[in-house]
Design a protein around this motif. Structure first.
Motif, PDB file in Angstrom:
ATOM      1  N   ILE A 444       0.833  -1.202   0.000  1.00 35.78           N
ATOM      2  CA  ILE A 444       0.000   0.000   0.000  1.00 35.78           C
ATOM      3  C   ILE A 444       0.868   1.252   0.000  1.00 35.78           C
ATOM      4  N   LYS A 445       1.928   1.240   0.809  1.00 34.65           N
ATOM      5  CA  LYS A 445       2.811   2.409   0.895  1.00 34.65           C
ATOM      6  C   LYS A 445       3.441   2.733  -0.452  1.00 34.65           C
ATOM      7  N   ASN A 446       3.652   1.707  -1.272  1.00 42.43           N
ATOM      8  CA  ASN A 446       4.286   1.910  -2.577  1.00 42.43           C
ATOM      9  C   ASN A 446       3.306   2.321  -3.670  1.00 42.43           C
ATOM     10  N   LEU A 447       2.014   2.326  -3.359  1.00 46.35           N
ATOM     11  CA  LEU A 447       1.032   2.694  -4.379  1.00 46.35           C
ATOM     12  C   LEU A 447       1.215   4.150  -4.796  1.00 46.35           C
ATOM     13  N   PRO A 448       1.226   4.438  -6.080  1.00 45.57           N
ATOM     14  CA  PRO A 448       1.342   5.833  -6.537  1.00 45.57           C
ATOM     15  C   PRO A 448       0.215   6.717  -5.998  1.00 45.57           C
ATOM     16  N   GLN A 449      -0.959   6.136  -5.807  1.00 45.07           N
ATOM     17  CA  GLN A 449      -2.118   6.925  -5.401  1.00 45.07           C
ATOM     18  C   GLN A 449      -1.978   7.550  -4.010  1.00 45.07           C
ATOM     19  N   THR A 450      -1.083   7.010  -3.193  1.00 49.82           N
ATOM     20  CA  THR A 450      -0.938   7.531  -1.826  1.00 49.82           C
ATOM     21  C   THR A 450       0.001   8.725  -1.754  1.00 49.82           C
ATOM     22  N   GLU A 451       0.732   8.968  -2.819  1.00 51.36           N
ATOM     23  CA  GLU A 451       1.828   9.938  -2.785  1.00 51.36           C
ATOM     24  C   GLU A 451       1.366  11.359  -2.443  1.00 51.36           C
ATOM     25  N   MET A 452       0.361  11.834  -3.133  1.00 53.06           N
ATOM     26  CA  MET A 452      -0.097  13.206  -2.917  1.00 53.06           C
ATOM     27  C   MET A 452      -0.680  13.387  -1.521  1.00 53.06           C
ATOM     28  N   ILE A 453      -1.423  12.394  -1.050  1.00 54.49           N
ATOM     29  CA  ILE A 453      -2.062  12.498   0.270  1.00 54.49           C
ATOM     30  C   ILE A 453      -1.005  12.527   1.364  1.00 54.49           C
ATOM     31  N   ARG A 454       0.014  11.677   1.226  1.00 54.67           N
ATOM     32  CA  ARG A 454       1.076  11.677   2.229  1.00 54.67           C
ATOM     33  C   ARG A 454       1.843  13.006   2.212  1.00 54.67           C
ATOM     34  N   GLU A 455       2.038  13.556   1.029  1.00 59.94           N
ATOM     35  CA  GLU A 455       2.758  14.828   0.938  1.00 59.94           C
ATOM     36  C   GLU A 455       1.980  15.959   1.612  1.00 59.94           C
ATOM     37  N   LYS A 456       0.652  15.860   1.542  1.00 62.05           N
ATOM     38  CA  LYS A 456      -0.187  16.871   2.193  1.00 62.05           C
ATOM     39  C   LYS A 456      -0.192  16.711   3.725  1.00 62.05           C
ATOM     40  N   GLY A 457       0.349  15.584   4.205  1.00 59.43           N
ATOM     41  CA  GLY A 457       0.382  15.350   5.646  1.00 59.43           C
ATOM     42  C   GLY A 457      -0.883  14.717   6.189  1.00 59.43           C
ATOM     43  N   TYR A 458      -1.689  14.168   5.304  1.00 58.39           N
ATOM     44  CA  TYR A 458      -2.919  13.518   5.750  1.00 58.39           C
ATOM     45  C   TYR A 458      -2.661  12.041   6.081  1.00 58.39           C
ATOM     46  N   GLU A 459      -3.377  11.588   7.075  1.00 57.11           N
ATOM     47  CA  GLU A 459      -3.241  10.205   7.541  1.00 57.11           C
ATOM     48  C   GLU A 459      -4.050   9.268   6.636  1.00 57.11           C
TER      49      GLU A 459
END
Length: 627
Positions: A444-459
């Motif tokens: 899941i951590k490697n999914l491209p879809q998570t990148e923007m959300i993590r950069e925004k600091g969202y859980e």
């Protein structure tokens, strides 16, 4: 001696009793012991107000003796006994019992609990016996009488000798057949096992003359047999003791002995309720799931007792499916038993008890979550899947009951969090509860879809079990915050200006995206620019309620009905690959078609989906390598 006939309806009922009502023939001993206990209860009650009885509680007992040679079992009690008329009324007319009348008229009901609500239980003796003899002398009478019957053909009553008040029942056990081995009931160990199973908590001692061997004095190898009278039953149920009388070790030992577990339970729940639902309950939450817990073979249910007598070994109606991991027992005096006392009439009282138990379990789990976090997380690792399945099942009917017990691994320190904890940590500008589904946290951590959300600091909640996303979809929202998959359409991350910019670029490249979609020949619903990617060049998402992960779960089930999510290939407008695609659309549409297929297949691999034609994919890469 005149043989008296059973009444016609009683004769039919006796035939039914012998042939069909009881599932297990061993029940006969439970019924006769319960009747003996009732008889003792009546005399004990009388002793409370009549000094002439000359007995105290410690004087009462039930004796069971076996004579293998004569094929007999004898059950003897020193209770109230029966007169000739009572033998006629209670044994000659089926379903006539003095227990109900006694229960309704005595003034000390809290001191005397009558087990036998139906006289028919006595007739279970004929399941294993071809001759039943009852000798009884009523308290206060100087005469005794013998009732005898071989079954449906009738019975006799005559005067007999009996020194003391009470009742003696002698069963002549049937001869063995090919289908039934009645001789098993002439084995002491078998009778002891039945007593401990059904009648362990009869409050008067059940005794047997047990044969033992001991070495003869002054000899080396010679042994002699001797008889010792032993009490077989425990008498005082653990669950009827005060909590202050019991240690954790005693609770745990009872659990391991009673429910055949080698490990201590995580928690015990000991309750006594009075009022609309009156019962005692002792329940346990195991430390690990049984080997068959998540299989169809697993049977849920609590043991059900009526006044200390086991009625059902697993009463499924006492536990909802989502709490099926709970083991334990319930003992109530208020249950409406059916004619055989083997099953329950599903009455209001049973439903009240079940509802009360459900509430009790929920409260105990909530307290554990709040006050014993490590212990709760241990429980959740074993049984959290069942709670999440409970949210999803029955069209979400139980989601409000279970939602605050749920936990998911979070991107915040990668440990368990509740939904309440997640919402409490949400940033002011965060619109949704974000989640991502996959086979493992690392994937899941490697999914491209998570990148923007993590950069925004969202859980992000990491959903790694098959039922997780189905449960989240069923919940829909929590405390007015909608759940949002990282692969959903609009993640709510873009400013109005950014949305306008992406809209303009999409319109500008509309024809190229249509070409790419068509080149995939129905494999995707759409090819479009992505609003969720930061450094990754592309990703695969889905429109509609069915996600890619849900598609995988459903298609893994043993059914011919396969499903397919509405797949969308998203391209990062800020990545160099986007400009390469634009260039090819202008100059080399054949190569663009190959690139599109290559991107789509790579996206499948990233999502953990199977590649439709691995050979073609390999050849395509080789072709590109040699260009």
């Amino acid at each position: 001696m005149e043989t008296k006939q059973f009444k016609a309806e009683s004769k039919k009922l006796l035939e039914m009793m012998i042939n069909s009502i009881y599932t297990h023939k061993e029940i006969f001993l439970r019924e006769l012991i319960s009747n003996a206990s009732d008889a003792i209860d009546k005399l004990y009650f009388k002793s409370l107000t009549d000094d002439g009885v000359g007995m105290n509680k410690d004087d009462f007992e039930i004796l069971i003796n076996v004579n293998k040679e004569n094929r007999t079992i004898t059950i003897t009690d020193n209770g109230i006994g029966m007169t000739k008329d009572e033998l006629e009324n209670n044994l000659g007319t089926i379903a006539k019992s003095g227990s109900l009348d006694f229960k309704s008229t005595n003034e000390l009901g809290e001191d005397v609990a009558i087990i036998g609500q139906f006289g028919v239980g006595f007739y279970s003796a004929f399941m294993v016996s071809d001759l039943v003899t009852v000798r009884s002398r009523a308290y206060g009478s100087d005469k005794a009488y013998e009732w005898q019957s071989e079954g449906v053909e009738g019975y006799t009553i005559d005067e007999c000798d009996k020194e003391k008040p009470g009742t003696e029942i002698v069963l002549h056990i049937k001869e063995d057949t090919e289908e039934e081995k009645y001789a098993e009931y002439l084995e002491q160990y078998r009778l002891q096992s039945i007593i401990r199973k059904y009648s362990d908590y009869i409050r008067f001692p059940i005794k047997m003359d047990v044969e033992h061997e001991r070495k003869k004095e002054e000899t080396e190898n010679e042994y002699e047999k001797f008889i010792e009278r032993e009490t077989i039953n425990s008498m005082v149920p653990v669950w009827k003791k005060n909590k202050s009388e019991l240690t954790d070790e005693e609770y745990n030992n009872f659990y391991k002995d009673k429910f055949f577990d080698y490990s201590d339970p995580i928690k015990h729940i000991h309750v006594k309720t009075e009022g609309t639902a009156t019962y005692n309950a002792l329940m346990y939450i195991p430390s690990k799931a049984p080997y068959d817990y998540y299989t169809r073979e697993f049977e849920k249910g609590l043991q059900l007792y009526a006044n200390g007598v086991l009625i059902m070994d697993k009463c499924a109606d006492l536990l909802p499916d989502y709490f099926s991991f709970v083991k334990g027992l319930v003992d109530s005096e208020d249950l409406s038993l059916n004619i055989s006392r083997e099953m329950l009439q599903h009455d209001r009282q049973l439903r009240l008890i079940a509802k009360s138990i459900e509430k009790t379990i929920k409260n105990e789990l909530t307290k554990m979550l709040k006050n014993e976090r490590e212990k709760y997380e241990e429980f959740y690792k074993a049984f959290g899947l069942q709670l999440k399945a409970g949210v999803y099942s029955s069209y979400g009917m139980n989601k409000d009951t279970l939602v605050d017990l749920l936990m998911f691994t979070s991107s915040s320190e990668e440990k368990y969090t509740t939904l309440e904890e997640y919402v409490t940590r949400m940033r002011e500008d965060q619109k949704y509860i974000y989640y991502a589904s996959g086979e493992s946290i690392q994937r899941i951590k490697n999914l491209p879809q998570t990148e923007m959300i993590r950069e925004k600091g969202y859980e992000i909640l990491y959903l790694t079990e098959n039922v997780d996303e189905f449960a989240v979809k069923m919940l829909g929202s929590y405390k007015e915050k909608q759940f949002m998959s990282v692969s959903s359409g609009d993640l709510g991350l873009d400013t109005p200006e950014e949305k306008e910019e992406i809209k303009a670029k999409s319109e500008e490249n509309k024809e190229m995206f249509t070409f790419m979609k068509d080149s995939l020949d129905g494999k995707v619903k759409e090819v479009r620019l992505s609003q969720r990617l930061k450094s990754h060049p592309f990703c695969l998402t889905s429109d509609g309620e069915l996600s890619l992960e849900m598609e995988k779960v459903l298609n893994a089930m043993p059914t011919d009905n396969k499903v397919k999510a509405e797949r969308v290939l998203e391209i990062n407008p800020e990545h160099g690959i986007f400009e390469k695609l634009r260039e090819l659309y202008s100059s080399d549409k054949d190569t663009l078609k190959k690139y599109t297929d290559l991107l789509y297949t790579q996206a499948l691999l990233i999502e953990g989906l199977s590649v439709e034609d691995p050979v073609e994919f390999s050849n395509m890469i080789c072709d590109l390598m040699i260009k």
